[in-house]
Design a protein around this motif. Structure first.
Motif, short mmCIF file in Angstrom:
data_model
loop_
_atom_site.label_atom_id
_atom_site.label_comp_id
_atom_site.label_asym_id
_atom_site.label_seq_id
_atom_site.Cartn_x
_atom_site.Cartn_y
_atom_site.Cartn_z
N ARG A 1 -1.16 -1.14 -13.67
CA ARG A 1 -0.12 -0.19 -13.46
C ARG A 1 -0.19 1.27 -13.84
O ARG A 1 0.72 1.98 -13.66
N GLY A 2 -1.25 1.61 -14.49
CA GLY A 2 -1.35 2.79 -15.15
C GLY A 2 -0.64 3.01 -16.52
O GLY A 2 -0.81 4.22 -17.12
N LEU A 3 -0.17 2.46 -17.07
CA LEU A 3 0.68 2.31 -18.34
C LEU A 3 -0.25 1.91 -19.44
O LEU A 3 -1.38 1.31 -19.14
N GLY B 1 0.74 -1.34 -0.01
CA GLY B 1 -0.26 0.00 0.01
C GLY B 1 0.86 1.40 -0.03
O GLY B 1 0.21 2.34 0.00
N GLU B 2 1.99 1.24 -0.15
CA GLU B 2 3.01 2.33 -0.02
C GLU B 2 2.64 3.11 -1.17
O GLU B 2 2.90 4.35 -1.33
N THR B 3 3.14 2.61 -2.37
CA THR B 3 3.03 3.13 -3.60
C THR B 3 2.20 2.17 -4.66
O THR B 3 1.77 1.42 -4.67
N ALA B 4 1.71 3.17 -5.83
CA ALA B 4 0.85 2.48 -6.94
C ALA B 4 1.65 1.48 -7.66
O ALA B 4 2.65 1.61 -8.01
N PRO B 5 1.09 1.26 -7.20
CA PRO B 5 1.45 0.33 -8.15
C PRO B 5 0.20 0.72 -9.44
O PRO B 5 -0.13 1.86 -9.34
#
Length: 559
Positions: free
Chosen positions: A308-310, A29-33
Motif C-alpha cells: 500500500r506504499g506505507l 483499479g480506481e485507486t491505489a491501493p
C-alpha cells in the motif's frame, strides 16, 4: 475510547481475523491501493526478522503465466511492453475512460504486452495503447520504457508460482505505526516512545536539562498547577507524590493504556487513523496483516515497505506462511466421493470390520489427508463408518465428505461452475456435469445471536469480479468483535454483494466454519479455483470484471 468492563478473549482473535467479508468490495483499479528457519515454538515466522522461512524464501525466476519476474514474458509477444507506474491503470474495451466499458485493471508494476502505436489521445495526452490481449490502457499511467526510473520504484508483481503472492506479516503489538514515509530518528522516537532507544534518548535529554539548569535530585519542585495532576511535592517535604491516576490514564492514547486489550472491540478504523499527520498514516491493532513489497534497513532498524506504499517497523511483526494444504483433481486417482480428516485432531484411526465383529484398529491417517471412499457405509454400535478404497473403515465423524447438489438446470455442456456444500464444508468444481476438483472450505460462523450470526447465504450467483489480491478491512459488527485489516487478501472472487470465495492464510481450520460469511479456501485451492473459473484473468492483469460478453462462473451454495 470509552472505558470498558468486558474483557475480550484472546482466543477469539483468530476467528475474528477470518471476518474479512462484510465490507463493500474495493473499486480495484480506481485507486491505489541465506534464510534463517523459523524459531521453534513461534510458528512459521520470526518477529522482526527480514529473512524468510524456507517456504517464503526467494526462488529462481518464475516461468508460469503472470510470474513475478519483470522480464518473464510469453514467447509469442516480443514487445513493446507497458509497465504501470501509477497505483493502478484501468483497462477498457474502447480507448476512453468509460466506466461502463471497464474490463479490468493492471496494478502498479504490472506488465502487459501492447501494440507499438497509440490509437487515440482522447482524454489521454500520451495516447491509448491497445493490449495484445484485448482492451486499451492510457499511456499517462505507465511507460513502455522499461529503463525508466519509475519502473524501478513500482511495486513488485505478485508471485503466482508461490503459495502466497506476497510475503505477509502479522502485527504483534497494539499501536504499531504505519508511516507515510521513512521516519527520522527523532520522529521514530516521537511516534514510538516504547522503544528502548527512545527511552534512553528521553532520559539523556532530561539529564542534559538538569545539568543545564543546575537542578539536582532533592531540589524542591513547585507544585503543578494542572488540576488533573493531583497533589505533587518533592521528597524533601516528606509528602508523597500523589496523582490522579484515572485522569492521567484517560489522557493516554488507547494503545498505551495497560488495559488496551480489554477494549479493542471498541477501537474503530477511524480511530486508528485519527492520529495521522504528515508522517504517520495510522496505527494498527494486534492481528492486522500487511503485505510486504520490499524489506530494507534504515537507522539501524529493519523496515517493511508495504504494497500500500506505507512503511512499517519489521520488529513489530511476525512473517507468516500459508498452508500448503491442497484439494485433489478428479478423474484418474480420485473420484467422488472424497473425504478429508479435519478438525483439531492430528490423526484419525481407520478400522477393519468383519461381519458383526467389533472394529479392529488398522492404521492412522494424518489431518487433511484426502481419502478415496467407495460410497459404502455401515453402523456399528451406533457409530457410522465409511469404507475407504483400501477396504478399511473410518468414522464418519472424523471426516468431511464431498456431497455436491444437482447442477443448474440451464447448464451448458462444458460450462465451469462451483458447488459449495455448507453442511459438509466442501467445494467441488465442475465442467459441465463432470467434477474436476474437490477440496475443503471454511464458511461463515453461525450463531443464535443476530449480530454474531455470520452464516454464508445460500443461493446461486455468478462471479462478478476477480482480484489477484485486494485489501479487506472493517470494524467489529457486535460486542466482542475486533476491527480487522488484511492487506492484499489473495485470489478473491466476489459473487454476491461483499461475499466472496477467497484464500485465507491467517487460519488453517479448513473444514470448520471460520469466516464472517465468505467462503475461505487454502491459498493453493483458492489459486486453483481462481484460474479455473471465469472471467479469465489475462497475464499481467490484477483484476477483471465479468460482463455480458464474458460472464462469470456460477457459484452454487447449499446445505
Amino acid at each position: 475510547m470509552s472505558s470498558v468492563s468486558r474483557a475480550f478473549p484472546a482466543a477469539a482473535l483468530a476467528a475474528l481475523v477470518a471476518a474479512a467479508c462484510q465490507r463493500t468490495p474495493p473499486p480495484g483499479g480506481e485507486t491505489a491501493p541465506a534464510p534463517q528457519p523459523a524459531r521453534s515454538g513461534r510458528g512459521p515466522g520470526v518477529a522482526g526478522d527480514p529473512t524468510l522461512p524456507d517456504e517464503l524464501a526467494p526462488k529462481a525466476a518464475a516461468t508460469a503465466s503472470g510470474a513475478s519476474q519483470p522480464d518473464a514474458a510469453p514467447p509469442e509477444h516480443k514487445g513493446p511492453w507497458f509497465v504501470v507506474t501509477t497505483a493502478a491503470a484501468g483497462v477498457y474495451r474502447q480507448p476512453s475512460f468509460d466506466k461502463n466499458a471497464k474490463i479490468g485493471y493492471v496494478r502498479s508494476g504490472g506488465k502487459v504486452g501492447v501494440k507499438a502505436e497509440t490509437v487515440s489521445k482522447e482524454s489521454c495526452s500520451s495516447g491509448w495503447y491497445e493490449l495484445v490481449q484485448g482492451g486499451y490502457v492510457c499511456g499517462n499511467l505507465g511507460t513502455t520504457d522499461l529503463t525508466h526510473p519509475q519502473v524501478k520504484f513500482a511495486l513488485k508483481r505478485p508471485d503466482l508460482d508461490e503459495v502466497l503472492p506476497y510475503t505477509y506479516a502479522r502485527n504483534a503489538k497494539n499501536g504499531t505505526p504505519l508511516y507515510k514515509s521513512v521516519p527520522s530518528r527523532e520522529q521514530m522516537y516521537q511516534y514510538e516512545p516504547y522503544l528502548p532507544s527512545a527511552k534512553r534518548a528521553k532520559k539523556e535529554e532530561q539529564e542534559r536539562r538538569e545539568q543545564a539548569t543546575g537542578d539536582v535530585p532533592g531540589d524542591v519542585t513547585p507544585a503543578s498547577t494542572d488540576p488533573d495532576a493531583g497533589v505533587v511535592a518533592s521528597s524533601d517535604s516528606g509528602v508523597a507524590i500523589v496523582g490522579d491516576g484515572a485522569a492521567e490514564a484517560s489522557k493516554k492514547p488507547w494503545w498505551q493504556r495497560e488495559d488496551a486489550k480489554d477494549g479493542l472491540h471498541e477501537v474503530t478504523l477511524e480511530e486508528l487513523a485519527a492520529e495521522g499527520d504528515d508522517i504517520l498514516a495510522k496505527r494498527m491493532v494486534t492481528g492486522f496483516y500487511v503485505a510486504v513489497d520490499k524489506t530494507f534497513r534504515w537507522n539501524d532498524r529493519t523496515w517493511y515497505k508495504t504494497t500500500r506504499g506505507l512503511v512499517a517497523p519489521a520488529d513489530r511483526f511476525w512473517q507468516t506462511a500459508g498452508s500448503k494444504f491442497k484439494g485433489v483433481e478428479l478423474g484418474t486417482d480420485y473420484k467422488l466421493p472424497v473425504a478429508w480428516v479435519y478438525g483439531g485432531r492430528k490423526t484419525a484411526p481407520t478400522y477393519e470390520i468383519e461381519g458383526d465383529a467389533a472394529p479392529k484398529s488398522a492404521k492412522s491417517l494424518e489431518a487433511f489427508t484426502a481419502i478415496q471412499l467407495t460410497g459404502r457405509d455401515k453402523e456399528v454400535a451406533k457409530t457410522r463408518y465409511l469404507e475407504t478404497k483400501d477396504g478399511t473403515w473410518i468414522k464418519a465423524m472424523h471426516v468431511r465428505v464431498t456431497a455436491p447438489g444437482a447442477p443448474p438446470k440451464d447448464l451448458a455442456p462444458s460450462e465451469k461452475w462451483v458447488d459449495v456444500n455448507l453442511s459438509t464444508q466442501t467445494l467441488v468444481a465442475f465442467q459441465g456435469t463432470t467434477p474436476v476438483y474437490a477440496t475443503l472450505v471454511s464458511s461463515g460462523k453461525q450463531s443464535s445471536v443476530k449480530d454474531k450470526d455470520h452464516r454464508t447465504p445460500k443461493g446461486e450467483w455468478r462471479i462478478r469480479e476477480k482480484h489477484v489480491t485486494t485489501t479487506m478491512d472493517g470494524n467489529g459488527t457486535a460486542a466482542g468483535d475486533l476491527p480487522y485489516s488484511i492487506e492484499d487478501v489473495p485470489y478473491v472472487m466476489y459473487y454476491f454483494n461483499s461475499y466472496a470465495v477467497h484464500a485465507a492464510f491467517w487460519h488453517r481450520n479448513y473444514g470448520i466454519q471460520m469466516s464472517h460469511g465468505c467462503v475461505n479456501l487454502s491459498p493453493l485451492d483458492a489459486k486453483h479455483v481462481f484460474f479455473f473459473t471465469d472471467p479469465p484473468v489475462p497475464d499481467g492483469f490484477h483484476g477483471v470484471w465479468s460482463s455480458a460478453q464474458q460472464p462469470g462462473s456460477r457459484v452454487v451454495i447449499h446445505d
